[in-house]
Every structure is written in structure tokens, then in C-alpha cells.
Write a protein that holds these residues in place. Sequence first.
Motif, PDB file in Angstrom:
ATOM      1  N   VAL A  16       0.900  -1.212  -0.009  1.00  0.00           N
ATOM      2  CA  VAL A  16       0.012  -0.049   0.072  1.00  0.00           C
ATOM      3  C   VAL A  16       0.843   1.001   0.059  1.00  0.00           C
ATOM      4  O   VAL A  16       1.599   1.555   0.923  1.00  0.00           O
ATOM      5  CB  VAL A  16      -0.839  -0.122   1.158  1.00  0.00           C
ATOM      6  CG1 VAL A  16      -1.813   1.244   1.001  1.00  0.00           C
ATOM      7  CG2 VAL A  16      -1.829  -1.121   1.460  1.00  0.00           C
ATOM      8  N   ILE A  17       1.007   1.910  -0.937  1.00  0.00           N
ATOM      9  CA  ILE A  17       1.911   3.163  -1.418  1.00  0.00           C
ATOM     10  C   ILE A  17       0.813   4.337  -1.024  1.00  0.00           C
ATOM     11  O   ILE A  17      -0.001   4.711  -1.873  1.00  0.00           O
ATOM     12  CB  ILE A  17       2.485   3.165  -2.709  1.00  0.00           C
ATOM     13  CG1 ILE A  17       3.085   1.757  -2.751  1.00  0.00           C
ATOM     14  CG2 ILE A  17       3.273   4.280  -2.943  1.00  0.00           C
ATOM     15  CD1 ILE A  17       3.859   1.686  -4.185  1.00  0.00           C
ATOM     16  N   ILE A  54      -0.939  -4.355  -5.409  1.00  0.00           N
ATOM     17  CA  ILE A  54      -0.093  -3.192  -5.127  1.00  0.00           C
ATOM     18  C   ILE A  54      -1.176  -1.940  -5.297  1.00  0.00           C
ATOM     19  O   ILE A  54      -1.904  -2.019  -6.389  1.00  0.00           O
ATOM     20  CB  ILE A  54       1.146  -2.820  -6.328  1.00  0.00           C
ATOM     21  CG1 ILE A  54       1.865  -4.065  -6.239  1.00  0.00           C
ATOM     22  CG2 ILE A  54       1.658  -1.576  -5.867  1.00  0.00           C
ATOM     23  CD1 ILE A  54       3.050  -3.784  -7.289  1.00  0.00           C
ATOM     24  N   TYR A  55      -1.303  -1.152  -4.312  1.00  0.00           N
ATOM     25  CA  TYR A  55      -2.402  -0.244  -4.441  1.00  0.00           C
ATOM     26  C   TYR A  55      -1.645   1.195  -4.171  1.00  0.00           C
ATOM     27  O   TYR A  55      -1.147   1.348  -2.858  1.00  0.00           O
ATOM     28  CB  TYR A  55      -3.426  -0.649  -3.179  1.00  0.00           C
ATOM     29  CG  TYR A  55      -4.252   0.594  -2.688  1.00  0.00           C
ATOM     30  CD1 TYR A  55      -4.738   1.451  -3.162  1.00  0.00           C
ATOM     31  CD2 TYR A  55      -4.529   0.336  -1.212  1.00  0.00           C
ATOM     32  CE1 TYR A  55      -5.557   2.324  -2.803  1.00  0.00           C
ATOM     33  CE2 TYR A  55      -5.461   1.303  -0.494  1.00  0.00           C
ATOM     34  CZ  TYR A  55      -5.613   2.311  -1.481  1.00  0.00           C
ATOM     35  OH  TYR A  55      -6.712   3.291  -0.645  1.00  0.00           O
ATOM     36  N   THR A  56      -2.061   2.082  -5.080  1.00  0.00           N
ATOM     37  CA  THR A  56      -1.327   3.506  -4.858  1.00  0.00           C
ATOM     38  C   THR A  56      -2.543   4.466  -4.564  1.00  0.00           C
ATOM     39  O   THR A  56      -3.591   4.361  -5.013  1.00  0.00           O
ATOM     40  CB  THR A  56      -0.729   3.776  -5.952  1.00  0.00           C
ATOM     41  OG1 THR A  56      -1.592   4.190  -7.016  1.00  0.00           O
ATOM     42  CG2 THR A  56       0.282   2.907  -6.396  1.00  0.00           C
ATOM     43  N   GLY A  57      -2.508   5.176  -3.349  1.00  0.00           N
ATOM     44  CA  GLY A  57      -3.418   6.331  -3.108  1.00  0.00           C
ATOM     45  C   GLY A  57      -2.707   7.676  -3.410  1.00  0.00           C
ATOM     46  O   GLY A  57      -2.162   7.866  -4.428  1.00  0.00           O
ATOM     47  N   PHE A  58      -2.517   8.567  -2.433  1.00  0.00           N
ATOM     48  CA  PHE A  58      -2.279   9.757  -2.505  1.00  0.00           C
ATOM     49  C   PHE A  58      -0.601   9.966  -2.827  1.00  0.00           C
ATOM     50  O   PHE A  58       0.064   9.371  -2.140  1.00  0.00           O
ATOM     51  CB  PHE A  58      -2.409  10.641  -1.134  1.00  0.00           C
ATOM     52  CG  PHE A  58      -1.764  12.232  -1.149  1.00  0.00           C
ATOM     53  CD1 PHE A  58      -2.421  13.182  -1.882  1.00  0.00           C
ATOM     54  CD2 PHE A  58      -0.536  12.305  -0.746  1.00  0.00           C
ATOM     55  CE1 PHE A  58      -1.782  14.143  -2.000  1.00  0.00           C
ATOM     56  CE2 PHE A  58      -0.045  13.656  -0.581  1.00  0.00           C
ATOM     57  CZ  PHE A  58      -0.692  14.543  -1.228  1.00  0.00           C
ATOM     58  N   LEU A  59      -0.133  10.579  -3.873  1.00  0.00           N
ATOM     59  CA  LEU A  59       1.232  10.696  -4.337  1.00  0.00           C
ATOM     60  C   LEU A  59       1.569  12.249  -4.437  1.00  0.00           C
ATOM     61  O   LEU A  59       0.675  13.098  -4.963  1.00  0.00           O
ATOM     62  CB  LEU A  59       1.363  10.074  -5.691  1.00  0.00           C
ATOM     63  CG  LEU A  59       1.215   8.588  -5.700  1.00  0.00           C
ATOM     64  CD1 LEU A  59       1.332   8.033  -7.073  1.00  0.00           C
ATOM     65  CD2 LEU A  59       2.242   7.738  -4.827  1.00  0.00           C
ATOM     66  N   ALA A  60       2.441  12.691  -3.845  1.00  0.00           N
ATOM     67  CA  ALA A  60       2.574  14.389  -3.634  1.00  0.00           C
ATOM     68  C   ALA A  60       3.392  15.092  -4.872  1.00  0.00           C
ATOM     69  O   ALA A  60       3.151  16.268  -4.930  1.00  0.00           O
ATOM     70  CB  ALA A  60       3.646  14.568  -2.312  1.00  0.00           C
ATOM     71  N   GLY A  61       3.709  14.227  -5.918  1.00  0.00           N
ATOM     72  CA  GLY A  61       4.243  14.816  -7.008  1.00  0.00           C
ATOM     73  C   GLY A  61       4.630  13.793  -8.338  1.00  0.00           C
ATOM     74  O   GLY A  61       4.627  12.773  -7.874  1.00  0.00           O
ATOM     75  N   GLU A  62       5.164  14.389  -9.090  1.00  0.00           N
ATOM     76  CA  GLU A  62       5.500  13.683 -10.178  1.00  0.00           C
ATOM     77  C   GLU A  62       6.742  12.756 -10.041  1.00  0.00           C
ATOM     78  O   GLU A  62       7.037  11.543 -10.528  1.00  0.00           O
ATOM     79  CB  GLU A  62       5.746  14.283 -11.351  1.00  0.00           C
ATOM     80  CG  GLU A  62       6.451  15.689 -11.648  1.00  0.00           C
ATOM     81  CD  GLU A  62       5.743  16.969 -11.155  1.00  0.00           C
ATOM     82  OE1 GLU A  62       6.176  18.001 -11.519  1.00  0.00           O
ATOM     83  OE2 GLU A  62       4.899  16.910 -10.541  1.00  0.00           O
ATOM     84  N   LYS A  63       7.615  13.194  -9.264  1.00  0.00           N
ATOM     85  CA  LYS A  63       8.793  12.546  -8.566  1.00  0.00           C
ATOM     86  C   LYS A  63       8.464  11.186  -7.872  1.00  0.00           C
ATOM     87  O   LYS A  63       8.713  10.298  -7.926  1.00  0.00           O
ATOM     88  CB  LYS A  63       9.845  13.315  -7.868  1.00  0.00           C
ATOM     89  CG  LYS A  63      11.118  12.708  -7.460  1.00  0.00           C
ATOM     90  CD  LYS A  63      11.932  13.573  -6.651  1.00  0.00           C
ATOM     91  CE  LYS A  63      13.251  12.866  -6.465  1.00  0.00           C
ATOM     92  NZ  LYS A  63      14.178  13.747  -5.673  1.00  0.00           N
ATOM     93  N   GLN A  64       7.313  11.286  -7.249  1.00  0.00           N
ATOM     94  CA  GLN A  64       6.659  10.043  -6.487  1.00  0.00           C
ATOM     95  C   GLN A  64       6.019   9.118  -7.371  1.00  0.00           C
ATOM     96  O   GLN A  64       6.175   7.857  -7.419  1.00  0.00           O
ATOM     97  CB  GLN A  64       5.700  10.550  -5.326  1.00  0.00           C
ATOM     98  CG  GLN A  64       6.591  11.136  -4.240  1.00  0.00           C
ATOM     99  CD  GLN A  64       5.457  11.465  -2.978  1.00  0.00           C
ATOM    100  OE1 GLN A  64       4.328  10.886  -2.993  1.00  0.00           O
ATOM    101  NE2 GLN A  64       6.022  11.652  -1.873  1.00  0.00           N
ATOM    102  N   ILE A  65       5.365   9.705  -8.480  1.00  0.00           N
ATOM    103  CA  ILE A  65       4.958   8.784  -9.453  1.00  0.00           C
ATOM    104  C   ILE A  65       6.147   7.887 -10.042  1.00  0.00           C
ATOM    105  O   ILE A  65       5.897   6.710 -10.356  1.00  0.00           O
ATOM    106  CB  ILE A  65       4.074   9.435 -10.366  1.00  0.00           C
ATOM    107  CG1 ILE A  65       2.874  10.135  -9.777  1.00  0.00           C
ATOM    108  CG2 ILE A  65       3.721   8.696 -11.506  1.00  0.00           C
ATOM    109  CD1 ILE A  65       2.117  10.974 -10.768  1.00  0.00           C
ATOM    110  N   GLY A  66       7.283   8.642 -10.409  1.00  0.00           N
ATOM    111  CA  GLY A  66       8.436   8.043 -10.892  1.00  0.00           C
ATOM    112  C   GLY A  66       9.020   6.941  -9.952  1.00  0.00           C
ATOM    113  O   GLY A  66       9.254   5.716 -10.348  1.00  0.00           O
TER     114      GLY A  66
END
Length: 288
Positions: free
Chosen positions: A7-8, A76-88
Motif C-alpha cells: 500500500v503506497i 499493489i495499491y497506490t493512493g495519494f502521491l505528492a508529485g510527479e517524482k513520487q509517481i516515478g
Amino acid sequence: MTKKIAVIHDLSGFGRCSLTAAISVISAMGVQPCPLPTAILTAQTGYPSYYCDDYTDKMDIFRREWEKLGARFDGIYTGFLAGEKQIGKVFGFLDTFYMEDTFLLVDPVMGDNGARFDIFSDEFQSRMKELVFRADIVTPNLTELCLLAGEDCRRAGADVSGDREKIIKEAASMARELISRGPEEVIVTGIRFTDEESGTACMGNLIVTEKNSVLSARPFVGESFSGTGDLFASAVAGGKARGDALEDTVKIAGEMIEKAMRSSVENKVPRNDGADYEQFLWMLTRRN
């Protein structure tokens, strides 16, 4: 062997959202959540004051250490990501841990009520689309669906209560645009409308696949609370890991969240504190 979901998401000390919601919901469903925090906050960002410790530079440490352990995940489950760097960083995680028998659920947190959140840029939106196209399941609200489909998200903030069929048709069309690029299932959350026969205000979640669409709706309690989207997406992830039918999971999650919201309204729980859901987690142990 117990199923596992990476869980990301961020961890907020107050607000009943993000990892707090995900860990409790997924655990209640008999699945092991393995949290990878994207940030640590004293409270969710709706509060007037909070401190945020960004974990972007620590995300690779989790990935490398879990790789050393030979970790394998059913989901794998993604939720809040703070910016494009985290998506990378998430793409790097997928390169390491996404296998043929792993599902990816993306909750594309970007906006609500007809507007993109101010903290997100056009570049972030573009990168989020790339992540969504790699997903198996996506759980956007109507605003996020418009952003992902390249439509004017302001239309999601308009008053559409009373035109149920129109909004379902348009939402299903946009969802299938995403499906044509990768995901197998899109669940459009928080669709509000008025039932024409009873006049009851309702809120529903629309399950869309390539060929079908099914609306699962409950009476709208008249309030909104922090973290309900996280509760819903977490339940969908847990149900997927258990092998439950998606329609069953969406129905049970909707019932649980409705009860939690009604309890919160009755007890005058502040919106920022999140819905009073803990007493209803037992509902998610049911399997049809």
C-alpha cells in the motif's frame, strides 16, 4: 498463505484516511497490508495546521529492502502521491514487484468537486495518466475521471442530480476511454443523483468494464467526510486480493461507509476527523 498488498500512500496522524484507513480495512478483510509511506503528516491537509515529512527519497529504500527480503505481493495499491517524482518512484516499484499474478489498483487522487487540487501541476496530471494506463483497477471520482479522460472537470462540479441516466452514460463513456488504454475495470466513485421515483438523494459507485456498467447506490446522508474514498479503494483492493466478485465488494463497501457516515452525522463528528468507521469494520469480513 495470507495474501499481501503493498500500500503506497501517506500516513496522517489525524483524519481517518490514507494508510490509517487502508491498514485497518485491508486487515479486517483477512489480507496483510504492507505500507510504504509517501509522507508522514501530523494530520490530513484539511486541518488548519499540520506538519508534513516528505518520504520521496525514502521510497527507494523500502523498495530495495523489500527486494532483499524476496518480497512478493498479490496486489499493489497506490493512493495519494505528492508529485510527479513520487509517481516515478512508483514506476520503479512496479518494475521490481509487479508480476503476472499481481494486480495494480490506482486511486488517482487529483481533485474533487469539479476542480483539480492546487498542489498538482499539468505534469503531475500527465504522469498520473501514465500510471493509470498501467493499472488493472482504477477508482477515480467524477472530477478525476474527467481529468484523466481529458474532459473539462468543471462539469463534474455541476448540479447533475435528477439526470441520473445522463451522468451514468457520460461517466461510462469516459471510463471506457481509459479502459481502451489499459485498465480492465474502472469504478467511478461518489456519483450523486436524485432517485426519480422516490425523490431520495443518492450516492453511487459505477463499475465499468469494456462491455458492462453497473451502478451500486445508497441513500446520501447529506455530509462528506475525510477518508471515505480511501476506505472504499482499500475495500476494493482487499476484495480483489481475496478473489471476491467486484460487484459484491462494491456493495458491501458502500453499505459499510454509509453506516459510518450516518453514525458520524448523528454524533456530530467534524468532517476533518473522518467517518466513524471502526465499529463497522466487521461488515467487511462477510463474503458472499
